[in-house]
Enzyme design. Structure first.
Site, short mmCIF file in Angstrom:
data_model
loop_
_atom_site.label_atom_id
_atom_site.label_comp_id
_atom_site.label_asym_id
_atom_site.label_seq_id
_atom_site.Cartn_x
_atom_site.Cartn_y
_atom_site.Cartn_z
N TYR B 154 0.24 -3.32 -6.19
CA TYR B 154 1.15 -2.20 -5.91
C TYR B 154 1.62 -1.52 -7.20
O TYR B 154 1.62 -0.29 -7.32
CB TYR B 154 2.34 -2.73 -5.11
CG TYR B 154 3.28 -1.69 -4.57
CD1 TYR B 154 2.98 -1.00 -3.40
CD2 TYR B 154 4.48 -1.42 -5.21
CE1 TYR B 154 3.87 -0.06 -2.88
CE2 TYR B 154 5.36 -0.47 -4.70
CZ TYR B 154 5.05 0.20 -3.54
OH TYR B 154 5.93 1.13 -3.04
N LYS B 158 0.97 2.26 -8.51
CA LYS B 158 2.10 3.17 -8.74
C LYS B 158 2.17 3.63 -10.19
O LYS B 158 2.59 4.76 -10.46
CB LYS B 158 3.41 2.50 -8.30
CG LYS B 158 3.52 2.28 -6.79
CD LYS B 158 3.46 3.58 -6.01
CE LYS B 158 3.81 3.41 -4.54
NZ LYS B 158 3.72 4.70 -3.80
#
Lengths: 78, 246
Positions: B154, B158
């Protein structure tokens, strides 16, 4: 043939703000007509709309001169 | 503030995406609500938006899929005749310690959260170039800046979104297409509800403002970035995190 060239010329004059006399078959978009990479992408988009065709990215990358564009359009329309 | 503008918000059926879609509509924009799975929830967002007197419709697409994003954008443009604002919000998480993380868990998160932004941006670029203007707002995350144990996939995605935002901002600046990112911190949504109490307490202790954010806190910043007021801002990442990362 001349018809395609004239249409292409009109679009180039409009998009790149150059003189009609500068738009020759051998003129390079980047070197002679002072277009940047994004200008060329935009120009190809305009040509796609004008001639109602899709030019694949791989083909578009090979279009460096006015002649390249005119020849590509002619060959795909015949 | 955004009267007559048209927007596409990805992953807008719930959470932060939903709040963004509603906020843009509240300011007068017509909003297309993208969703992947939650059709009923997407429909209720659409109905809520229509009650504000602007146009809205839902559109299903997996943002990681080139063809699906192309079809989605085409449909939005044929429906609205223009596309002024793209909010890349769709995201998933598959948290795991790196040592236990499967390749598939890594790939899925990168595909949706990072490649999805690329696909949607590419799909709208032609229209925005023709319009000689547009706003792209990418929803990154504060953990993309700070890192976070258990979220290697993640956070990588990001952080990638921030780099993508900057490159896109540079490429499109000459066409008046402004590209920015927001990096929400600990926002109260379904996604954060899944965290354990221990994780939550740990995060709260790191927030100077000592509270969670609300989806609306993010939505209002996105609305600002989409507005005329933000016309001299591009390539930036705005932290909305109660001061967690400075």
């Amino acid at each position: 043939m001349a018809d395609v060239f004239d249409k292409v010329k009109d679009i180039i004059v409009d998009k790149l703000e150059v003189e009609e006399s500068q738009v020759k078959m051998e003129a390079s978009f980047k070197d002679d007509l002072e277009a940047d990479s994004l200008d060329v992408v935009e120009l190809v988009m305009e040509l796609e709309d004008e001639f109602d065709m899709e030019i694949a990215d791989e083909e578009a990358e090979k279009i460096n001169t006015v002649g390249d564009a005119v020849n590509y359009i002619n060959s795909s329309q015949s | 503030m955004l009267e007559g503008k048209t927007a596409l918000v990805t992953g807008a059926s719930r959470g932060i995406g939903r709040a963004i879609a509603l906020e843009l509509a509240r300011q007068g924009a017509n909003v297309a609500v993208n969703y992947a799975g939650g059709e009923d929830k997407a429909q209720s967002v659409v109905e809520e938006i229509r009650q504000m007197g602007v146009q809205s419709f839902k559109i299903q697409a997996n943002v990681a899929d080139e063809q699906e994003t192309k079809v989605m954008v085409k449909e939005v443009i044929s429906e609205f005749d223009s596309l002024d604002i793209l909010v890349n919000n769709a995201g998933i998480n598959r948290d795991n310690l790196l040592m236990r993380m499967k390749e598939d868990e890594f790939d899925q998160v990168i595909d949706t959260n990072l490649k999805g932004v690329f696909q949607c941006t590419k799909a709208v670029s032609r229209q925005m170039m023709k319009q000689k203007g547009g706003r792209i707002i990418n929803v990154s995350s504060i953990v993309g800046v700070s890192g976070n144990a258990g979220q290697a996939n993640y956070t990588a995605a990001k952080a990638g979104v921030i780099g993508l935002t900057k490159s896109t901002a540079k490429e499109f600046a000459s066409r008046n297409i402004l590209v920015n990112a927001v990096a929400p911190g600990f926002i109260s949504t379904d996604m954060t509800d899944e965290l354990t109490e221990e994780q939550k307490e740990g995060m709260l202790s790191m927030i100077p403002l000592e509270k969670l954010g609300e989806p609306e806190d993010v939505a209002r910043v996105v609305r600002f970035l989409a507005s005329e007021d933000a016309k001299y801002i591009t390539g930036q990442t705005i932290h909305i995190d109660g001061g967690m990362v400075m």
